[in-house]
Design a protein around this motif. Structure first.
Motif, PDB file in Angstrom:
ATOM      1  N   ASN A   3       2.701  -7.907   2.707  1.00 49.09           N
ATOM      2  CA  ASN A   3       1.518  -7.140   3.077  1.00 49.09           C
ATOM      3  C   ASN A   3       0.713  -7.886   4.129  1.00 49.09           C
ATOM      4  OD1 ASN A   3       1.340  -4.749   1.068  1.00 49.09           O
ATOM      5  ND2 ASN A   3       1.822  -6.513  -0.227  1.00 49.09           N
ATOM      6  N   THR A 150      -1.841   3.836   1.601  1.00 50.25           N
ATOM      7  CA  THR A 150      -2.633   2.647   1.956  1.00 50.25           C
ATOM      8  C   THR A 150      -2.432   2.185   3.396  1.00 50.25           C
ATOM      9  OG1 THR A 150      -0.894   1.204   1.074  1.00 50.25           O
ATOM     10  CG2 THR A 150      -2.679   1.834  -0.420  1.00 50.25           C
ATOM     11  N   GLU A 153       4.133   1.679   6.221  1.00 50.58           N
ATOM     12  CA  GLU A 153       5.272   0.849   5.828  1.00 50.58           C
ATOM     13  C   GLU A 153       6.202   0.723   7.026  1.00 50.58           C
ATOM     14  OE1 GLU A 153       7.686   1.261   1.938  1.00 50.58           O
ATOM     15  OE2 GLU A 153       8.964   2.107   3.514  1.00 50.58           O
ATOM     16  N   GLN A 167       4.117  -3.887   4.747  1.00 50.87           N
ATOM     17  CA  GLN A 167       3.047  -2.927   4.533  1.00 50.87           C
ATOM     18  C   GLN A 167       1.802  -3.390   5.284  1.00 50.87           C
ATOM     19  OE1 GLN A 167       3.049   0.036   2.933  1.00 50.87           O
ATOM     20  NE2 GLN A 167       0.892   0.394   3.424  1.00 50.87           N
ATOM     21  N   SER A 169      -2.194  -2.132   6.934  1.00 47.76           N
ATOM     22  CA  SER A 169      -3.252  -1.130   6.977  1.00 47.76           C
ATOM     23  C   SER A 169      -3.300  -0.459   8.345  1.00 47.76           C
ATOM     24  CB  SER A 169      -4.601  -1.785   6.666  1.00 47.76           C
ATOM     25  OG  SER A 169      -5.648  -0.843   6.777  1.00 47.76           O
TER      26      SER A 169
END
Length: 369
Positions: A3, A150, A153, A167, A169
């Motif tokens: 992330n 969110t 990906e 992942q 934002s």
């Protein structure tokens, strides 16, 4: 799955400058570059073709600080040194093959074109030095992006065939729109108007090929030439002095024919014809090279698509923006082509990446609040 707040696609000038701005703002990022090294279309090499801190620019060479304040400010911030493109001496024009070349007194360049001491790659080195090494991934190509609750990906394919998911934002695409459209699969798909816009946007450097001849000394200067020539005879249409600030002597030219014709003729024949042209213009000493370099950007799959074989010119920023629909809140373009004022120049990469970083920082602030 890893992330990150922001995924940056592309490790050229635009991607690295974006990363610098995000890093300065304390925002986590991951920069993903498909090539084995950083730099993108900035490539500075020695006479053997290897990356070098005092070499020749196979990609862009010049900046015009007097009319490009954004890159002038970055050069000053990074404490980079520049020197003027040589313009002392006569210029040459070749109009027809049955006529001898015409020699004319040179004129002072205004505004003055500058080159980087150490080549344009000095920009890349300086930007990369201030970034966390663990956040710079080379040899990884983004092949797909999927919107989710969110963010985005991203699917990455490494040179060894390994696949990894990221992942993020927000995503900043610091690469040409044509390459983005041709190499990345989107879910949901981009809107038809966006796809057509990206496909129709010319890619900076993509249609061009550059040839360099390296010499023991800049003999043309001794003969009163600046090294600048324009030709309608060819194969080189535009010729310049490429001697480095340290005195490594070279001439270079842009090949004045399309990519399809270059491919048909072949690199070896083009090199031989280019040396004959240098000899025709600057005298018999031009036939005695130390080395030659040739870079056809249209043959680079990470720079050009088949569309770039048949189109040229500088890109123009669209009035309605580069992205529409659901992707507009998660994806921003930051390559030179996306610049609203300097598209198709090094300065454009700085301008577009600055705007992209501002946009993403604003979105992240809204998300947090």
């Amino acid at each position: 799955m890893r992330n990150t707040k922001v995924a940056i696609i592309g490790g050229g000038l635009a991607g690295l400058h974006t990363a610098r701005l995000l890093h300065s703002a304390g925002i986590e990022f991951l920069l993903i570059e498909a090539r084995a090294t950083l730099g993108g279309r900035i490539e500075t090499v020695n006479e053997t073709g290897q990356a070098d801190a005092d070499g020749f620019d196979l990609g862009p060479s010049w900046i015009w600080p007097r009319m490009q304040p954004a890159i002038a400010a970055l050069v000053a911030e990074l404490n980079l040194l520049t020197f003027a493109q040589n313009s002392d001496g006569d210029v040459v024009f070749e109009r027809m093959s049955r006529e001898s070349a015409k020699r004319y007194p040179g004129l002072n360049q205004e505004p003055e074109a500058l080159r980087f001491i150490g080549g344009s790659a000095s920009l890349v080195r300086a930007l990369a030095q201030g970034l966390p090494e663990a956040a710079l991934w080379c040899g990884a190509q983004v092949t797909a992006m999927r919107l989710n609750e969110t963010g985005v990906e991203l699917s990455l394919r490494f040179a060894d065939g390994r696949i990894e998911l990221i992942q993020a934002s927000q995503v900043i695409a610091a690469l040409p729109p044509r390459i983005l459209e041709a190499t990345v699969q989107f879910e949901p798909a981009q809107e038809k108007g966006t796809i057509e816009l990206w496909r129709q946007t010319p890619t900076w450097m993509a249609p061009h090929a550059k040839f360099f001849a390296v010499y023991d000394r800049p003999f043309w200067r001794e003969a009163g030439f600046s090294g600048t020539a324009q030709s309608m005879v060819g194969p080189l249409a535009e010729i310049h002095d490429a001697t480095t600030s340290s005195g490594k002597a070279a001439l270079f030219g842009f090949v004045g024919m399309g990519a399809e014709q270059r491919a048909a003729i072949g690199a070896d024949a083009l090199k031989e014809a280019s040396i004959r042209q240098f000899t025709r213009i600057f005298g018999p000493q031009a036939a005695h090279t130390r080395a030659t370099l040739y870079k056809d950007w249209a043959a680079d799959p990470l720079t050009a698509t088949s569309a770039d074989w048949f189109s040229a010119g500088h890109p123009n920023a669209p009035g309605g923006g580069w992205i529409a629909g659901p992707w507009k809140e998660r994806l921003v373009l930051a390559g030179s082509e996306a610049s609203g004022s300097e598209a198709g120049y090094l300065a454009g990469a700085v301008q577009a990446s600055s705007q992209a970083a501002r946009d993403v920082i604003s979105k992240l602030i809204v998300e947090q609040s």
